[in-house]
Design a protein around this motif. Structure first.
Motif, short mmCIF file in Angstrom:
data_model
loop_
_atom_site.label_atom_id
_atom_site.label_comp_id
_atom_site.label_asym_id
_atom_site.label_seq_id
_atom_site.Cartn_x
_atom_site.Cartn_y
_atom_site.Cartn_z
N UNK A 57 0.82 -1.21 0.00
CA UNK A 57 0.00 0.00 0.00
C UNK A 57 0.86 1.27 0.00
N UNK A 58 1.80 1.30 0.93
CA UNK A 58 2.60 2.53 1.06
C UNK A 58 3.65 2.66 -0.03
N UNK A 59 4.10 1.53 -0.57
CA UNK A 59 5.04 1.60 -1.69
C UNK A 59 4.38 2.19 -2.92
N UNK A 60 3.16 1.69 -3.24
CA UNK A 60 2.42 2.24 -4.38
C UNK A 60 2.05 3.70 -4.10
N UNK A 61 1.66 4.00 -2.87
CA UNK A 61 1.31 5.38 -2.51
C UNK A 61 2.51 6.31 -2.68
N UNK A 62 3.69 5.84 -2.26
CA UNK A 62 4.89 6.66 -2.39
C UNK A 62 5.19 6.94 -3.86
N UNK A 63 4.99 5.92 -4.70
CA UNK A 63 5.23 6.11 -6.13
C UNK A 63 4.25 7.14 -6.71
N UNK A 64 2.98 7.03 -6.33
CA UNK A 64 1.97 7.96 -6.84
C UNK A 64 2.22 9.39 -6.35
N UNK A 65 2.55 9.53 -5.06
CA UNK A 65 2.77 10.89 -4.55
C UNK A 65 4.04 11.51 -5.14
N UNK A 66 5.02 10.68 -5.48
CA UNK A 66 6.22 11.22 -6.13
C UNK A 66 5.87 11.76 -7.51
N UNK A 67 5.00 11.01 -8.22
CA UNK A 67 4.53 11.48 -9.53
C UNK A 67 3.74 12.78 -9.36
N UNK A 68 2.90 12.85 -8.33
CA UNK A 68 2.14 14.07 -8.06
C UNK A 68 3.08 15.24 -7.78
N UNK A 69 4.13 14.97 -7.02
CA UNK A 69 5.09 16.02 -6.70
C UNK A 69 5.76 16.55 -7.97
N UNK A 70 6.11 15.63 -8.88
CA UNK A 70 6.73 16.06 -10.13
C UNK A 70 5.76 16.93 -10.95
N UNK A 71 4.48 16.57 -10.90
CA UNK A 71 3.48 17.38 -11.60
C UNK A 71 3.38 18.77 -10.98
N UNK A 72 3.37 18.82 -9.65
CA UNK A 72 3.30 20.12 -8.96
C UNK A 72 4.53 20.98 -9.26
N UNK A 73 5.67 20.33 -9.40
CA UNK A 73 6.89 21.07 -9.76
C UNK A 73 6.75 21.67 -11.16
N UNK A 74 6.20 20.88 -12.06
CA UNK A 74 6.05 21.34 -13.45
C UNK A 74 5.10 22.51 -13.58
N UNK A 75 4.07 22.54 -12.73
CA UNK A 75 3.03 23.58 -12.88
C UNK A 75 3.13 24.62 -11.76
N UNK A 76 4.29 24.79 -11.14
CA UNK A 76 4.37 25.69 -10.01
C UNK A 76 4.23 27.16 -10.39
N UNK A 77 4.14 27.44 -11.69
CA UNK A 77 3.87 28.80 -12.12
C UNK A 77 2.40 29.17 -12.02
N UNK A 78 1.53 28.18 -11.76
CA UNK A 78 0.10 28.45 -11.62
C UNK A 78 -0.19 29.20 -10.32
N UNK A 79 -1.35 29.78 -10.24
CA UNK A 79 -1.74 30.45 -9.00
C UNK A 79 -2.00 29.42 -7.91
N UNK A 80 -1.98 29.87 -6.66
CA UNK A 80 -2.16 28.95 -5.53
C UNK A 80 -3.53 28.25 -5.56
N UNK A 81 -4.63 28.96 -5.84
CA UNK A 81 -5.93 28.26 -5.88
C UNK A 81 -5.97 27.14 -6.93
N UNK A 82 -5.38 27.38 -8.10
CA UNK A 82 -5.37 26.34 -9.12
C UNK A 82 -4.52 25.14 -8.70
N UNK A 83 -3.40 25.42 -8.02
CA UNK A 83 -2.58 24.30 -7.56
C UNK A 83 -3.29 23.51 -6.46
N UNK A 84 -4.01 24.21 -5.60
CA UNK A 84 -4.77 23.52 -4.56
C UNK A 84 -5.87 22.65 -5.18
N UNK A 85 -6.52 23.18 -6.21
CA UNK A 85 -7.55 22.40 -6.91
C UNK A 85 -6.93 21.17 -7.58
N UNK A 86 -5.76 21.34 -8.16
CA UNK A 86 -5.06 20.21 -8.79
C UNK A 86 -4.72 19.15 -7.75
#
Length: 357
Positions: A57-86
């Motif tokens: 469970x936590x291994x798959x979760x760690x993989x998914x959250x790492x992918x999410x983190x990479x996405x957040x890094x890519x779109x960090x130019x967005x406004x805070x509300x849009x990033x929170x919605x993402x």
């Protein structure tokens, strides 16, 4: 949403945030694993037998959250509300994966469909995943704030440097025009030998001053040596009317002062002292210290008919430059004053922090 190029992450920023995401992700899910084991112990779940499920469970979760983190890094130019919605959207997408793994587990046997268990699983996973996304979003926003502060500091430094250079270089033309006028006057008077000496002295003085970095501090002994050179030039013009003396204790020779900070004071003394008087004029340059302060004083004789006013000459370009340079250089930790101190005597004084080279 449109973002400017300045808001896009650089390669170095991307690398830093990616490394931070990996380390933080690892720490986060190790903590979640340990916390789940402790909580499971209190509800009679064997931590040893449940380890394979938890690791999955936590291994798959760690993989998914790492992918999410990479996405957040890519779109960090967005406004805070849009990033929170993402973050919320990514959490909703990831929840079914966690729930499916939990229902397909082998500890102690496959779980049958149970609304209460399903709700508990959904709430638990939403909390963990959304908590991770909020945590990493805070990390990226803190990183961006730090980067913006560094950029603003660099911009302020460039602006300050440019303004300081502009103020410093306003002095040189003023001095040059005065000296050239003096040389022209000597030539008109037929004093060619003295004019030649002034030209040579001027050449030496300008070569020295132009080589000085306007943003750097120099030793007081070097600054006073330059003023002696300048006074020597002016003494060629006012040979019979100008005398000067310099008092500088040996202990203050290595004190640091802004380059060419004294020249406008000497020029002012020449213009309103020697230039305005018909008799002999003395100019004195004195350096002294009080505790952690360095005091530089230029005094000169002035015509007595100007002595009934506190400051008969006003604040010319040179003195204003000195005042502004000191303010910008020391950010309020300096003082500049000028005015008549007694009948027939004018003084300009600088008070600044005492620092040794």
């Amino acid at each position: 949403m449109t973002t400017s190029n300045n808001s896009l992450p650089s390669q170095s920023d991307m690398a830093c945030l990616t490394q931070a995401a990996f380390r933080l992700n690892l720490i986060y899910w190790v903590c979640m694993f340990l916390a789940d084991c402790v909580l499971g112990y209190f509800i009679k779940i064997d931590p040893i037998e449940s380890t394979p499920l938890k690791l999955t469970l936590f291994g798959v979760s760690a993989l998914m959250t790492y992918v999410m983190a990479r996405i957040l890094i890519r779109v960090r130019g967005l406004s805070f509300p849009l990033k929170a919605l993402l973050c919320l959207v990514m959490t909703i997408i990831a929840v079914p994966v966690y729930t499916a793994i939990d229902f397909l587990n082998l500890y102690p046997q496959s779980v049958t469909s149970d609304p209460i268990h399903s709700d508990y699983t959904l709430i638990q996973y939403v909390s963990m995943i959304f908590g991770w996304n909020c945590l990493f979003l805070a990390v990226t926003d803190n990183f961006e704030t730090g980067q913006r502060e560094l950029q603003l500091a660099a911009i302020r430094e460039v602006a300050l440097t440019s303004k300081m250079q502009a103020l410093r270089y306003q002095v040189n033309p003023h001095f040059l025009f005065n000296t050239l006028n003096s040389i022209a006057g000597l030539i008109e008077e037929g004093a060619t030998t003295r004019a030649e000496r002034m030209v040579l002295s001027l050449s030496t003085f300008m070569r020295t001053t132009l080589a000085v970095d306007p943003m750097s501090d120099v030793k007081l002994s070097e600054e006073i040596a330059l003023q002696e050179e300048y006074l020597g030039i002016e003494q060629e013009r006012f040979l019979d009317r100008l005398t000067f003396k310099i008092e500088m204790p040996e202990a203050l020779q290595d004190a640091l002062v802004p380059s060419l900070i004294l020249q406008p004071l000497i020029e002012n003394a020449i213009k309103h002292g020697v230039g305005a008087a018909t008799g002999q004029v003395e100019i004195s340059l004195t350096a002294s210290s009080k505790s952690d302060r360095l005091v530089l004083t230029v005094e000169n004789d002035i015509p007595l008919d100007n002595s009934d006013r506190k400051n008969p000459f006003g604040m010319g370009v040179g003195l204003r430059n000195v005042q502004e340079r000191l303010h910008m250089r020391f950010q309020g930790n300096s003082q500049f004053s000028s005015g008549i101190i007694r009948p027939g005597r004018y003084q300009a004084s600088i008070d600044l922090p005492f620092k040794i080279a």
